[in-house]
Write an enzyme that holds these catalytic residues in place. Structure first.
Site, PDB file in Angstrom:
ATOM      1  CD  GLU A 282      -3.342   0.079   2.024  1.00 47.65           C
ATOM      2  OE1 GLU A 282      -4.219  -0.759   1.851  1.00 47.65           O
ATOM      3  OE2 GLU A 282      -3.218   0.726   3.081  1.00 47.65           O
ATOM      4  CG  HIS A 303       7.690 -29.573   0.429  1.00 47.29           C
ATOM      5  ND1 HIS A 303       8.260 -30.799   0.136  1.00 47.29           N
ATOM      6  CD2 HIS A 303       8.413 -29.065   1.464  1.00 47.29           C
ATOM      7  CE1 HIS A 303       9.268 -31.028   0.961  1.00 47.29           C
ATOM      8  NE2 HIS A 303       9.382 -29.988   1.784  1.00 47.29           N
ATOM      9  CE  LYS A 417     -12.585   1.501   0.906  1.00 47.39           C
ATOM     10  NZ  LYS A 417     -11.958   2.510   1.736  1.00 47.39           N
TER      11      LYS A 417
HETATM   12  O1  PA5 Z   1      -3.335   1.451   5.875  1.00 45.39           O
HETATM   13  C1  PA5 Z   1      -4.441   1.905   5.725  1.00 45.39           C
HETATM   14  O2  PA5 Z   1      -4.682   3.113   5.849  1.00 45.39           O
HETATM   15  C2  PA5 Z   1      -5.623   0.999   5.418  1.00 45.39           C
HETATM   16  O3  PA5 Z   1      -5.233  -0.305   5.215  1.00 45.39           O
HETATM   17  C3  PA5 Z   1      -6.623   1.052   6.565  1.00 45.39           C
HETATM   18  O4  PA5 Z   1      -5.998   0.614   7.734  1.00 45.39           O
HETATM   19  C4  PA5 Z   1      -7.845   0.185   6.282  1.00 45.39           C
HETATM   20  O5  PA5 Z   1      -8.415   0.536   5.045  1.00 45.39           O
HETATM   21  C5  PA5 Z   1      -8.881   0.350   7.382  1.00 45.39           C
HETATM   22  O6  PA5 Z   1      -9.267   1.684   7.498  1.00 45.39           O
HETATM   23  P1  PA5 Z   1     -10.023   2.209   8.764  1.00 45.39           P
HETATM   24  O7  PA5 Z   1      -9.182   2.022   9.959  1.00 45.39           O
HETATM   25  O8  PA5 Z   1     -10.290   3.646   8.474  1.00 45.39           O
HETATM   26  O9  PA5 Z   1     -11.307   1.410   8.884  1.00 45.39           O
END
Ligand code: PA5
Length: 429
Positions: A282, A303, A417
């Protein structure tokens, strides 16, 4: 103290990358690079709310006193870190361990499978439970749906007042639906600091509450992170472990490697691999750039993925994780019949055999054209886990800047989303 071996990359290539990694390092220290408003995790091991932390330890004790199960509701950075630390330090077999005094920790809200939610409910059965809903934005669909479900379950079982004592929300200090809802209902809340994004939040109440509830020494975890924070701040050039890692992976990327495979020989490390994948995927995967982070768990995956690692496309490199088991392990006994032919292993611990598997694998993969880095954690304890977490976070920030992206945003996560909400007829979608 964690050590990194980058000898698979030539000194010249590391040196060539160093100026850019140093630039990234300076930006992190000065909190002046892209996404600087999300870099408060850099100083977090020192600069955290000590009063809130005390309250958190009290809440963890209370959870253990009142519940056999803690249901942690969250997704992405709001659950991967705690799951990783609990599995790594206690074991994936932690839940259900006979005689333990801390609650089972079950994770919900990290998928949209009705079947999984039903099975989780069955697993709780008639045991007492507490819910920790974790969401920085407060409105993420997966945890919100699971929270609505568990909140109703708790209110049915304990009544509205009883449920109130069993729901803890970890969220923004002021913004978001979850904060409004929690204040309205009178739930205890813990704060995710403004300047810490989801995937860098394991050392905030996001990770610390579930980790403490599982009985792990969070003081030691934070102290390990502190040690690494100091090392990352002060160690010069390639002596700085995070800069050495960032320079090595940057050099490998620029020489045509597109995939980094994190490989451990400890099955307890699998979720650390999941956490690491989110952190790097990310943070770096944007603008058509970035190493693809993958993980394997050896020797099981020798394996399955071992064939590809040895002879598949040569666009990957491997980062081995080494840890020392605190138990000393189990030893292979001699057998007078030797019907299975294993007496050549008699007297050796299974961990020694595992070490030989690591040495053999690293040599084989190197011979097969896979550059291999190694991160040696020393021992397997909360302090070293804290070092590792900070090390990976810091190297990730530096790597993102070296690559020329903002390591602290995730604009691409919104696309699915939008489509999903349109399909579901969300008002305004
Ligand atoms: O790293 C990030 O920002 C995302 O992976 C969030 O942690 C994830 O989308 C969850 O978001 P939130 O804590 O707002 O529900």
């Amino acid at each position: 103290m964690l050590r990194i071996d980058t000898s698979a990359v030539s000194a010249a290539k590391l040196e060539a990358l160093l100026p850019r990694t140093l630039e990234g390092h300076k930006k992190l220290q000065a909190k002046s690079g892209a996404g600087a408003e999300y870099t408060d995790w850099v100083t977090l091991p020192d600069d955290y709310d000590k009063d809130e932390y005390k309250r958190l330890l009290g809440a963890a004790e209370r959870i253990a006193g009142q519940s056999e199960v803690l249901v942690v509701v969250g997704i992405g950075g709001s659950y991967l870190g705690s799951r990783a630390v609990i599995d790594y330090l206690l074991s994936p077999y932690y839940n259900g361990t006979a005689g333990k005094k801390t609650p089972d920790i079950l994770f919900a809200g990290c998928n949209l499978s009705g079947d999984a939610l039903q099975k989780l409910t069955d697993r709780i059965g008639d045991r007492d439970f507490t819910i920790n809903i974790i969401s920085k934005s407060g409105g993420t669909t997966e945890p919100a749906v699971a929270f609505r479900y568990f909140r109703a379950l708790a209110e049915k079982k304990y009544g509205k007042d009883g449920a109130r004592k069993r729901i803890i929300a970890t969220t923004d200090k002021a913004r978001g639906i979850l904060k409004t809802l929690s204040d309205g209902e009178g739930y205890e809340t813990f704060v995710i600091p403004d300047g810490v994004g989801g995937r860098y939040s394991v050392l905030t109440p996001v990770g610390l509450l579930p980790i403490a509830a599982a009985g792990i020494d969070t003081d030691a975890l934070i102290s390990g992170a502190y040690t690494m924070m100091e090392a990352c701040k002060t160690a010069k050039g390639l002596e700085n472990p995070a800069l050495a890692y960032a320079a090595a992976r940057g050099a490998l990327y620029e020489s045509g490697k597109k995939i980094e495979v994190l490989a451990s020989f400890d099955p307890d490390f699998v979720y650390m691999g999941e956490w690491w994948k989110q952190l790097y995927g990310e943070s770096e995967g944007k603008e058509g750039k970035g190493l693809f982070p993958a993980s394997v768990s050896y020797t099981a995956d020798l394996h399955s993925m071992g064939q590809y690692m040895q002879q598949g496309e040569r666009t990957l490199f491997e980062t081995f994780i080494r840890t020392k088991s605190p138990t000393g392990g189990i030893t292979v006994e001699a057998d007078p019949q030797n019907a299975d032919g294993l007496n050549f292993l008699a007297g050796k611990s299974i961990d020694e055999i595992n070490d030989a598997a690591y040495e053999g694998t690293k040599k084989a993969h190197t011979d097969g054209g896979v550059p291999c880095l190694t991160v040696d954690l020393g021992c397997k304890c909360a302090k070293c886990a804290g070092e590792l977490i900070y090390f990976f976070e810091y190297a990730c920030g530096v790597s993102g800047y070296t690559l020329g992206v903002n390591p602290f945003d995730q604009p691409g996560v919104e696309a699915y989303k939008k489509n999903m909400f349109e399909l579901l007829g969300k008002p305004g979608a």
